[in-house]
Design an enzyme around this catalytic site. Structure first.
Site, PDB file in Angstrom:
ATOM      1  N   THR A   1      23.975 -40.331 -30.544  1.00 54.93           N
ATOM      2  CA  THR A   1      25.382 -40.738 -30.434  1.00 54.93           C
ATOM      3  C   THR A   1      26.143 -40.451 -31.720  1.00 54.93           C
ATOM      4  O   THR A   1      27.276 -39.960 -31.700  1.00 54.93           O
ATOM      5  CB  THR A   1      25.507 -42.247 -30.143  1.00 54.93           C
ATOM      6  OG1 THR A   1      24.665 -42.575 -29.059  1.00 54.93           O
ATOM      7  CG2 THR A   1      26.938 -42.612 -29.795  1.00 54.93           C
TER       8      THR A   1
ATOM      9  N   GLU B   1      27.760 -43.022 -22.803  1.00 50.19           N
ATOM     10  CA  GLU B   1      26.368 -42.981 -23.224  1.00 50.19           C
ATOM     11  C   GLU B   1      25.498 -42.151 -22.262  1.00 50.19           C
ATOM     12  O   GLU B   1      25.528 -42.367 -21.049  1.00 50.19           O
ATOM     13  CB  GLU B   1      25.833 -44.414 -23.337  1.00 50.19           C
ATOM     14  CG  GLU B   1      24.378 -44.530 -23.751  1.00 50.19           C
ATOM     15  CD  GLU B   1      24.065 -43.848 -25.074  1.00 50.19           C
ATOM     16  OE1 GLU B   1      24.834 -44.028 -26.033  1.00 50.19           O
ATOM     17  OE2 GLU B   1      23.062 -43.117 -25.144  1.00 50.19           O
TER      18      GLU B   1
ATOM     19  N   ASP C   1      27.913 -38.227 -24.503  1.00 51.59           N
ATOM     20  CA  ASP C   1      27.529 -38.042 -25.905  1.00 51.59           C
ATOM     21  C   ASP C   1      26.345 -37.102 -26.100  1.00 51.59           C
ATOM     22  O   ASP C   1      26.311 -36.331 -27.056  1.00 51.59           O
ATOM     23  CB  ASP C   1      27.318 -39.388 -26.620  1.00 51.59           C
ATOM     24  CG  ASP C   1      26.204 -40.241 -26.041  1.00 51.59           C
ATOM     25  OD1 ASP C   1      25.675 -39.891 -24.969  1.00 51.59           O
ATOM     26  OD2 ASP C   1      25.871 -41.274 -26.666  1.00 51.59           O
ATOM     27  N   HIS C   2      25.371 -37.148 -25.203  1.00 54.05           N
ATOM     28  CA  HIS C   2      24.169 -36.302 -25.331  1.00 54.05           C
ATOM     29  C   HIS C   2      23.351 -36.462 -24.061  1.00 54.05           C
ATOM     30  O   HIS C   2      23.719 -37.243 -23.195  1.00 54.05           O
ATOM     31  CB  HIS C   2      23.338 -36.706 -26.554  1.00 54.05           C
ATOM     32  CG  HIS C   2      23.073 -38.181 -26.629  1.00 54.05           C
ATOM     33  ND1 HIS C   2      22.167 -38.804 -25.814  1.00 54.05           N
ATOM     34  CD2 HIS C   2      23.645 -39.161 -27.373  1.00 54.05           C
ATOM     35  CE1 HIS C   2      22.162 -40.108 -26.074  1.00 54.05           C
ATOM     36  NE2 HIS C   2      23.071 -40.357 -27.007  1.00 54.05           N
TER      37      HIS C   2
ATOM     38  N   HIS D   1      21.953 -46.547 -21.393  1.00 56.66           N
ATOM     39  CA  HIS D   1      21.065 -46.102 -22.471  1.00 56.66           C
ATOM     40  C   HIS D   1      19.623 -46.310 -22.033  1.00 56.66           C
ATOM     41  O   HIS D   1      19.329 -47.293 -21.360  1.00 56.66           O
ATOM     42  CB  HIS D   1      21.359 -46.917 -23.739  1.00 56.66           C
ATOM     43  CG  HIS D   1      20.746 -46.353 -24.978  1.00 56.66           C
ATOM     44  ND1 HIS D   1      19.395 -46.365 -25.213  1.00 56.66           N
ATOM     45  CD2 HIS D   1      21.309 -45.733 -26.043  1.00 56.66           C
ATOM     46  CE1 HIS D   1      19.153 -45.786 -26.373  1.00 56.66           C
ATOM     47  NE2 HIS D   1      20.298 -45.382 -26.895  1.00 56.66           N
TER      48      HIS D   1
END
Ligand code: GP9
Ligand code: MN
Length: 634
Positions: free
Chosen positions: A299, A257, A473-474, A414
């Site tokens: 995600t 994450e 993921d990003h 997150h």
């Protein structure tokens, strides 16, 4: 035409228009990060809320006198709420709302903590104008010397409409002069908001949405010829040595994450931020020029890229908007090769529409929140802590038939990056961004949980018979935190070039018995599927895919991001500027031109597949157009 009398007769309407206009502009300047490069752009930004507000609030002129004021409040509230929702959304996603995102209400209820973090007391300002109007009207009523609604003549209304039309034309004219083809190119929402305003942008978005629904209905598969030609021309020979090294081995994928590459090998107060990953890289293949290519679907977009080697969409989350399309995703392909496939993620199954989408992707099993024991003690932020998540997942993993393809999605790192004191292993950073400050301890925590997980895999004897793939993921830190980020990186400022560099996420591939190395070829999440299939010994020749095997020296060093920016081995192109990669300096745009068409075409063709649901016409080998259409007719 007597404008003065018109103004006088409709003063509550004009008052609200003016207040909402100024409010919107103030919100632009304080809540959104809209880059302004000239006074003309500033002027357009300033006037752009006006045309919509005149038309929208002008609807009150169509109703009877006594309904006019109540309707004015209703419409004013709607527009204010839209603005308010945008402000909250922007705070985290650094982007404007779109219709598909808005309808992801199942996500909204899950946002929980984040939502309260995202709403601030100062947001009340967004409703201040309605309160002022209420107060002024109450005052006027009491004084009784200012009539609130008066009968309107036709010419009063015409004057109003004329004013609205003129302002719209001026706005559009200036916008078109400033940015030609604004409405036909839709990559960049910021540019749209900058030129036509946040409200008009939503109308534009609604039109786009209806257009895309129509697209599926009209697609007949003939579009496939163009796509096949493009893909054939771009096909690259995968790495032959590694073909099949993973045959019959388990594939374990970990989606990390919000993990950006800039923390790898970095320290905070002398402590490594990712000590485990730093070590793991030494015994694995590590791709240090690997970019995330996600859009609004975050995600879920990274999952879409991973499983399909197709691009996610420029608007909304493709998991939502096209969750029931026909896909030829990895889980489906590998089931023919005896693989069992699953996802482990301790969140509600409906988040990002995963429960539906995973079926379309061909997953055998989704271990979701109900498969985990989640208590107050083992949760933080968005839910189950990563360490507990991995620990509990071991049993699930062991329950599966081998070989399996299993994807783990972590959660603790997150936004808003919450962590209990007992789990903090490095200090927070000190800057003006609470978000960036808190990012490091949660990254460090995720690193520790992965270390623990890998140890558990070893204990259980799974490690040696598995290929392990980890990727970020990003981004986790948006451009809203540029100042703090510049401070952390020891730079004066974060340029658009730097922003692109910050979209790098780590990719680590561990193959048992291989030493690994660092591979610096430009690549992105789109390349994961062809890479994984090649390792599994599955030919990718007939796959509809936009990526290429990352281990192949033939791979074209080119990666396009979802906003149309792209990276080659020599250049970075973003925000209409071409940068030299080695120096980060802006150069003549001509250097980037040869790649501009390719970048645009890749995204367009991939979008065509998704919007037209074109894979329903393709069986992996031949084009099935006629057959499918006939079936659908029946
Ligand atoms: C939600 C998790 C986080 O289940 O995957 O989603 P994100 O907000 O990062 O897209
Ligand atoms: Mn994520």
């Amino acid at each position: 035409m007597n404008l003065k009398s018109t103004f006088h007769k409709m003063w509550p309407l004009y008052l609200l228009v003016i207040m909402m206009w100024l409010k919107t502009y103030i919100v632009y300047k304080t809540s959104f990060d809209i880059k302004i490069e000239s006074w003309m752009q500033e002027l357009i930004l300033f006037i752009n809320p006006l045309s919509f507000l005149l038309f929208f609030l002008g609807i009150t002129l169509l109703v009877k006198e006594k309904s006019r004021i109540p309707l004015l409040f209703v419409l004013g509230s709607i527009a204010s709420f839209i603005l308010f929702a945008n402000v909250g959304y922007y705070r985290f996603f650094n982007d404007f709302l779109t219709i598909p995102v808005l309808f992801q209400t199942s996500n909204m209820s899950d946002l929980g903590n984040s939502a309260t973090e995202l709403i601030q007391f100062s947001d009340l300002f967004i409703f201040a104008d309605l309160m002022i109007l209420g107060a002024v009207l109450a005052f006027a009523k009491k004084k009784n010397n200012m009539s609130i609604t008066q009968p309107l003549l036709k010419r009063d209304k015409s004057a109003y409409v004329l004013l609205a039309v003129i302002i719209s034309i001026v706005n559009l004219g200036l916008a078109e002069a400033e940015r030609p083809q604004l409405l036909t190119r839709t990559f960049d929402r910021e540019m749209l908001v900058k030129n036509i305003g946040t409200y008009n942008f939503h109308i534009y978005d609604i039109i786009l949405q209806s257009k895309s629904s129509a697209q599926r209905a009209f697609a007949d598969g003939s579009e496939f010829v163009e796509i096949e030609n493009y893909l054939k021309a771009n096909v690259r020979q995968p790495n032959e040595e590694l073909f099949g090294v993973a045959r019959d081995k388990n594939i374990i994928i970990i989606s990390m994450e919000s993990l950006q590459n800039f923390v790898i090998g970095e320290t905070i107060d002398g402590e490594e931020i990712t000590p485990f990953l730093n070590d793991f890289i030494e015994e694995s293949y590590y791709f240090d020029n690997f970019y995330h290519q996600t859009g609004q679907g975050k995600t879920s977009d990274s999952e879409f890229l991973l499983e399909n080697s197709l691009y996610p969409l420029g608007r909304g989350a493709v998991f939502f908007t096209h969750g029931t399309n026909e896909y030829q995703a990895t889980p489906e392909i590998i089931s023919d090769y005896g693989y069992y496939s699953s996802v482990m993620h301790a969140n509600n199954k409906s988040f990002w529409n995963r429960d539906i989408m995973y079926q379309s992707l061909g997953y055998d099993r989704f271990f979701e929140i109900n498969d985990y024991t989640v208590t107050e003690e083992n949760s933080i932020g968005w839910g189950l802590k990563d360490k507990d998540f991995f620990e509990q997942s071991i049993e699930h993993l062991k329950s599966q038939p081998e070989p399996y393809y299993t994807k783990f999605i972590t959660l603790t790192n997150h936004f808003p990056f919450e962590l209990g004191e007992e789990d903090k292993m490095v200090n927070e950073y000190t800057s003006n961004s609470r978000t960036l400050n808190r990012y490091f301890p949660t990254v460090r925590y995720m690193d520790e949980s992965i270390k623990h997980f890998i140890q558990r895999l070893k204990d259980e004897g799974i490690y040696e018979k598995s290929i392990i793939i980890l990727y970020g993921d990003h981004y986790g830190i948006s451009e809203n935190h540029n100042k703090a980020m510049a401070q952390f990186l020891g730079k004066d400022e974060i340029t658009p070039f730097d922003s692109i560099q910050l979209q790098k996420v780590p990719l680590i591939v561990h193959i048992p018995g291989q030493e690994g190395s660092t591979i610096s070829r430009v690549s992105g999440q789109i390349d994961l599927k062809p890479t994984i299939l090649n390792l599994m010994g599955i030919s990718t020749q007939n796959q509809v895919q936009f990526g290429a095997d990352l281990f192949s020296s033939n791979k074209f060093p080119f990666t396009v991001l979802r906003d149309g920016s792209f990276i080659t081995s020599e250049y970075v192109y973003t925000a209409n500027t071409c940068y030299e990669k080695s120096t980060g300096e802006a150069i003549d745009v001509a250097a980037c031109e040869p790649y501009m068409d390719k970048a645009k075409r890749e995204l367009e063709l991939s979008d065509k597949i998704v919007y037209g649901d074109l894979l329903r016409f393709y069986n992996g080998n031949d084009y099935l157009g006629e057959e499918v259409l006939k079936q659908e007719e029946n």
